[in-house]
Write a protein that holds these residues in place. Structure first.
Motif, mmCIF file in Angstrom:
data_model
loop_
_atom_site.group_PDB
_atom_site.id
_atom_site.type_symbol
_atom_site.label_atom_id
_atom_site.label_comp_id
_atom_site.label_asym_id
_atom_site.label_seq_id
_atom_site.Cartn_x
_atom_site.Cartn_y
_atom_site.Cartn_z
ATOM 1 N N HIS A 101 0.828 -1.203 0.000
ATOM 2 C CA HIS A 101 0.000 0.000 0.000
ATOM 3 C C HIS A 101 0.870 1.265 0.000
ATOM 4 C CE1 HIS A 101 0.257 1.976 4.026
ATOM 5 N NE2 HIS A 101 0.823 0.831 4.348
ATOM 6 N N PRO A 104 -4.022 4.908 2.138
ATOM 7 C CA PRO A 104 -5.414 4.540 1.866
ATOM 8 C C PRO A 104 -6.032 5.460 0.822
ATOM 9 C CG PRO A 104 -5.270 5.751 3.924
ATOM 10 C CD PRO A 104 -3.857 5.576 3.434
ATOM 11 N N ASP A 167 -3.990 -0.246 -1.960
ATOM 12 C CA ASP A 167 -5.323 0.233 -1.592
ATOM 13 C C ASP A 167 -5.651 1.492 -2.390
ATOM 14 O OD1 ASP A 167 -7.726 0.498 -0.318
ATOM 15 O OD2 ASP A 167 -6.890 1.426 1.484
ATOM 16 N N TYR A 227 -5.445 -4.470 1.579
ATOM 17 C CA TYR A 227 -6.352 -4.111 2.674
ATOM 18 C C TYR A 227 -7.161 -5.325 3.076
ATOM 19 C CZ TYR A 227 -8.267 -0.252 5.422
ATOM 20 O OH TYR A 227 -8.585 0.615 6.438
#
Length: 373
Positions: A101, A104, A167, A227
């Motif tokens: 990732h 987010p 993500d 995620y």
């Protein structure tokens, strides 16, 4: 947009005998059943290392010089993930996944937002006065960062573990990261047609990025998503609209549901991240999306977490609506009451494991519910 194919049994392709997860074939069956609304998955979010016997002799990388290297140096990230995974537990149904990732909602970084590495995570920040260009640009430095990180991890993995899809996030959340939440909410009132056009453009960029990422990280047809450490025998993604806690049911059906439905139609296996007590009012709209496979519940800060009995009726409603359930941050003490009340079909339970003894204790409980009556 083509309707996605039906969930099927795991293909023969994928990680081979070199995998660091010895019971992977059994776990893949559990995951595939769960995507189809059957059986149980027992896992955790991320991994634990305490007391775990290393799967291979892997030297740790030198300490990161600063947060910039810690988060944004692809080779350092890949080497650190390789080291961490080499000494992580993959008991129960914990999948071996390198978490690539870049915050987010890193899709926003391809479209005008900024990445800011902090001690514990990467923040996606609105850039005041920044330009918004809702088109995919393969020469964008943030896209190159994604690709370099994924390829470095894939080169290290050598079939021992999967490389997860970052993500990316989508829709209103991405637009809010680029333009600011207040401006996006105002657009729902002042210029809804233009907003709808922007959301469609974001979906088109998402699909282009997602397809390219899948072609880098896939193992056979199989893939994983960072995620919640998701695995599926095809393309897989976690979907969300955290900003939806601020909007009405009607606005959700106008500005969120159509674009989530497009993703569910295109991607083989999809899990929606329902975040916050106030977001429960959008559950009916989610259950209307036939192609959505599963829903994960995040109560929010200060609320009882996923194993608390106050959420059992919510889980029952999701299951009755034809979707599988993911319950997170469940404790060992909550595991059996959850299964007794909600049942043993279509549940993915992420337990807050502290060590492998916890996993062994949870397995003894879960196996009672997996066994035929």
């Amino acid at each position: 947009m083509n309707k996605k194919r039906q969930a099927v049994s795991p293909p023969l392709e994928g990680l081979g005998e070199a995998s660091w997860k010895s019971n992977w074939e059994e776990s893949k069956k559990h995951y595939t059943d769960w995507w189809n609304g059957k059986g149980l998955v027992l896992s955790m979010w991320e991994h634990l290392q305490e007391g775990v016997k290393p799967h291979a002799t892997v030297a740790p990388p030198a300490d990161a010089k600063d947060l910039k290297q810690y988060w944004f140096d692809p080779q350092w990230r890949a080497d650190n993930l390789h080291y961490q995974l080499s000494r992580s537990s993959f008991m129960a149904d914990i999948p071996p996944v390198a978490n690539t990732h870049l915050g987010p909602g890193s899709l926003a970084a391809l479209l005008g937002a900024e990445l800011d590495g902090g001690p514990d995570t990467i923040w996606i920040r609105h850039k005041p006065g920044g330009e918004m260009n809702l088109k995919f640009d393969e020469n964008h430095p943030m896209w190159k960062l994604h690709v370099d990180l994924l390829k470095a991890c894939k080169a290290n993995a050598q079939g021992n573990y999967y490389v997860g899809c970052p993500d990316l996030v989508e829709g209103l959340d991405v637009l809010a990261s680029i333009r600011g939440t207040q401006d996006v909410l105002m657009d729902m009132i002042m210029q809804p047609d233009e907003l709808a056009q922007q959301l469609q453009q974001i979906n088109e960029v998402y699909f282009e990025a997602f397809d390219r990422i899948y072609n880098i990280i896939r193992e056979g047809d199989e893939s994983t998503f960072c995620y919640f450490s998701l695995w599926a025998p095809g393309t897989v993604s976690k979907l969300q609209s955290d900003i939806s806690i601020m909007i009405s049911e009607d606005d959700y059906r106008q500005f969120v549901q159509p674009y989530i439905r497009q993703q569910c139609q295109k991607i083989d296996y999809t899990l929606y991240h329902l975040d916050g007590v106030g977001a429960q009012r959008h559950l009916d709209a989610l259950l209307e999306i036939d192609e959505l496979n599963a829903i994960q519940w995040t109560p929010g800060v200060g609320e009882p977490q996923g194993g608390n009995p106050c959420w059992f009726d919510l889980y029952k409603k999701i299951l009755a609506g034809g979707k599988s359930v993911m319950a997170n941050w469940v404790t060992l003490a909550e595991l059996e009451p959850l299964l007794d009340t909600v049942g043993n079909q279509g549940l993915h339970i992420n337990v807050d494991f502290k060590n492998e003894r916890d996993i062994e204790a949870a397995l003894k409980i879960v196996e009672k519910y997996r066994s035929p009556l």
